[in-house]
Motif scaffolding. Sequence first.
Motif, PDB file in Angstrom:
ATOM      1  N   MET A   1       0.844  -1.193   0.000  1.00 46.77           N
ATOM      2  CA  MET A   1       0.000   0.000   0.000  1.00 46.77           C
ATOM      3  C   MET A   1       0.878   1.242   0.000  1.00 46.77           C
ATOM      4  N   THR A   2       0.581   2.206  -0.845  1.00 49.31           N
ATOM      5  CA  THR A   2       1.367   3.426  -0.905  1.00 49.31           C
ATOM      6  C   THR A   2       1.115   4.273   0.319  1.00 49.31           C
ATOM      7  N   THR A   3       2.101   5.117   0.647  1.00 47.87           N
ATOM      8  CA  THR A   3       1.930   6.081   1.722  1.00 47.87           C
ATOM      9  C   THR A   3       1.637   7.433   1.118  1.00 47.87           C
ATOM     10  N   ARG A   4       1.194   8.344   1.995  1.00 45.61           N
ATOM     11  CA  ARG A   4       0.844   9.670   1.486  1.00 45.61           C
ATOM     12  C   ARG A   4       2.049  10.376   0.893  1.00 45.61           C
ATOM     13  N   HIS A   5       3.253   9.987   1.316  1.00 50.33           N
ATOM     14  CA  HIS A   5       4.460  10.618   0.775  1.00 50.33           C
ATOM     15  C   HIS A   5       4.594  10.359  -0.717  1.00 50.33           C
ATOM     16  N   ASP A   6       3.981   9.295  -1.194  1.00 52.51           N
ATOM     17  CA  ASP A   6       4.060   8.959  -2.620  1.00 52.51           C
ATOM     18  C   ASP A   6       2.934   9.605  -3.430  1.00 52.51           C
ATOM     19  N   TRP A   7       2.049  10.306  -2.750  1.00 52.98           N
ATOM     20  CA  TRP A   7       0.857  10.823  -3.410  1.00 52.98           C
ATOM     21  C   TRP A   7       1.123  12.165  -4.077  1.00 52.98           C
ATOM     22  N   THR A   8       0.124  12.593  -4.831  1.00 48.71           N
ATOM     23  CA  THR A   8       0.150  13.901  -5.476  1.00 48.71           C
ATOM     24  C   THR A   8      -0.594  14.909  -4.609  1.00 48.71           C
ATOM     25  N   THR A   9       0.038  16.037  -4.340  1.00 45.53           N
ATOM     26  CA  THR A   9      -0.630  17.149  -3.657  1.00 45.53           C
ATOM     27  C   THR A   9      -0.958  18.209  -4.690  1.00 45.53           C
ATOM     28  N   THR A  10      -2.232  18.537  -4.809  1.00 41.93           N
ATOM     29  CA  THR A  10      -2.706  19.480  -5.834  1.00 41.93           C
ATOM     30  C   THR A  10      -3.055  20.807  -5.171  1.00 41.93           C
ATOM     31  N   PRO A  11      -2.476  21.909  -5.648  1.00 43.68           N
ATOM     32  CA  PRO A  11      -2.815  23.215  -5.065  1.00 43.68           C
ATOM     33  C   PRO A  11      -4.312  23.515  -5.221  1.00 43.68           C
ATOM     34  N   ILE A  12      -4.898  24.112  -4.185  1.00 39.70           N
ATOM     35  CA  ILE A  12      -6.303  24.517  -4.257  1.00 39.70           C
ATOM     36  C   ILE A  12      -6.367  25.819  -5.039  1.00 39.70           C
ATOM     37  N   SER A  13      -7.015  25.765  -6.189  1.00 39.98           N
ATOM     38  CA  SER A  13      -7.104  26.942  -7.063  1.00 39.98           C
ATOM     39  C   SER A  13      -8.479  26.978  -7.709  1.00 39.98           C
ATOM     40  N   ALA A  14      -8.759  28.089  -8.382  1.00 35.14           N
ATOM     41  CA  ALA A  14     -10.045  28.242  -9.062  1.00 35.14           C
ATOM     42  C   ALA A  14     -10.240  27.199 -10.153  1.00 35.14           C
ATOM     43  N   ASP A  15      -9.139  26.600 -10.642  1.00 37.78           N
ATOM     44  CA  ASP A  15      -9.247  25.606 -11.707  1.00 37.78           C
ATOM     45  C   ASP A  15     -10.001  24.361 -11.257  1.00 37.78           C
ATOM     46  N   ILE A  16      -9.964  24.063  -9.963  1.00 34.88           N
ATOM     47  CA  ILE A  16     -10.617  22.842  -9.475  1.00 34.88           C
ATOM     48  C   ILE A  16     -11.711  23.161  -8.449  1.00 34.88           C
ATOM     49  N   LEU A  17     -12.213  24.379  -8.478  1.00 33.08           N
ATOM     50  CA  LEU A  17     -13.248  24.764  -7.526  1.00 33.08           C
ATOM     51  C   LEU A  17     -14.413  25.377  -8.283  1.00 33.08           C
ATOM     52  N   ARG A  18     -15.610  24.909  -7.985  1.00 35.88           N
ATOM     53  CA  ARG A  18     -16.827  25.448  -8.587  1.00 35.88           C
ATOM     54  C   ARG A  18     -17.731  26.017  -7.498  1.00 35.88           C
ATOM     55  N   GLY A  19     -18.487  27.049  -7.857  1.00 34.16           N
ATOM     56  CA  GLY A  19     -19.474  27.603  -6.944  1.00 34.16           C
ATOM     57  C   GLY A  19     -18.957  28.716  -6.053  1.00 34.16           C
ATOM     58  N   ALA A  20     -17.657  29.014  -6.099  1.00 37.95           N
ATOM     59  CA  ALA A  20     -17.089  30.112  -5.314  1.00 37.95           C
ATOM     60  C   ALA A  20     -16.811  31.298  -6.224  1.00 37.95           C
ATOM     61  N   LEU A  21     -17.009  32.499  -5.699  1.00 37.44           N
ATOM     62  CA  LEU A  21     -16.733  33.707  -6.468  1.00 37.44           C
ATOM     63  C   LEU A  21     -15.341  34.248  -6.208  1.00 37.44           C
ATOM     64  N   ASP A  22     -14.709  33.798  -5.116  1.00 37.42           N
ATOM     65  CA  ASP A  22     -13.394  34.331  -4.765  1.00 37.42           C
ATOM     66  C   ASP A  22     -12.695  33.331  -3.848  1.00 37.42           C
ATOM     67  N   LEU A  23     -11.371  33.339  -3.865  1.00 37.97           N
ATOM     68  CA  LEU A  23     -10.559  32.523  -2.969  1.00 37.97           C
ATOM     69  C   LEU A  23      -9.645  33.435  -2.171  1.00 37.97           C
TER      70      LEU A  23
END
Length: 394
Positions: A1-23
């Motif tokens: 089983m992989t550990t979180r160290h092997d995972w991808t961390t994706t920055p929280i940005s408007a590209d992957i967020l819907r329904g918000a007008l501002d960050l």
Amino acid sequence: MTTRHDWTTTPISADILRGALDLERTERGVLPHRLPARARRQITDGQLAMAESQPSGVRLAFRTRATAVELDVVATKRVYVGAPPRPDGVYELLVDGRLAGRASAHDGDTLTIDMSAGTAQTRPGPIETLRFTGLPDGEKDVEIWLPHDETTLLVALCTDAPVRSPRPSGRPVWLHHGSSISHGSNATTPTGTWPALAAASGGAELVNMGFGGGALLDPFTARAMRDTPADLLSVKIGINIVNADLMRLRAFGPAVHGFLDTLRDGHPTAPLLVISPICCPIHESTPGPLAPDFTAMSEGRVGFKATGDPAEVAAGKLTLTVIRDELARIVGERAATDPHLHHLDGLDLYGADDHAELPLPDDLHPDPATHRRIAERFARHAFGRGGPFAPQAR
């Protein structure tokens, strides 16, 4: 089983967020807002500031092959002095539009509100990790709907496979503004609020500007809606105007006209639906202001009561009955030169007979079953054949 160290961390940005007008980027994470910074600078009301930061209708959206997703968050837990504890907010993960998991953050910042004293205090709390595992293998669309009633700092999104921005859905964007009922009060899940249910039924992308206690015809809200790209618009007006005892009849009509004028500046031909209040017996013929029912609280439940004098309606005080009549008049007059403007009587969504069957548990907000009923009726009226949001009407 992989550990979180092997995972991808994706920055929280408007590209992957819907329904918000501002960050808003803070030292601890990213805070989604449902009003832009320009509008927030004009807010002096703590209730509205809190409501717009609660991410009703806001969801992370991305494509991935990941079978495990972790989301680090700081949730704000509200505690009302003298009232029963509030349930934890719910995060819902959908795969290709179908519910695949739920989770809650059980700790976080704590906001303690004393309604009798009019005070609020915040205590910082920890980051919590929400885990969603066992997702189906293969490329898929994933959405994580944030709690509709719990302010949420997004700290990190981690997955066991890379994340890409979602594909364009091709669905129309529906921009809706309303009160706590539209915000989702008393709904138990973020996809269970009536606007979320109606959007799913109607095949629309929801941007929910329903603000608990904040549907007050504020010009900054109208400007935010004016400047937000949308294909379909609706505004639900009335209950907060009454329970805040905000204005008299003389001011109400021009304020409605001004709000609609501003929407039309940015969306001159989009279908625009004006919705009057649903049934709320305490305010049908009794003006505001609204007050907490401390007798109910002493019995272990939340309740509200109207404290105005019905005799003052003759002098211009507002009730739900007065507002329904005035909205019907205003929309009727404007529709003569605006063929894309429409009216929906809120009693057609939830009327006196519905209240007898499904009463408002706190005398103000609908329960989950009533959210579903309102959504079904709204979707049938707005998105159904011949409705103002039906494809052939756009």
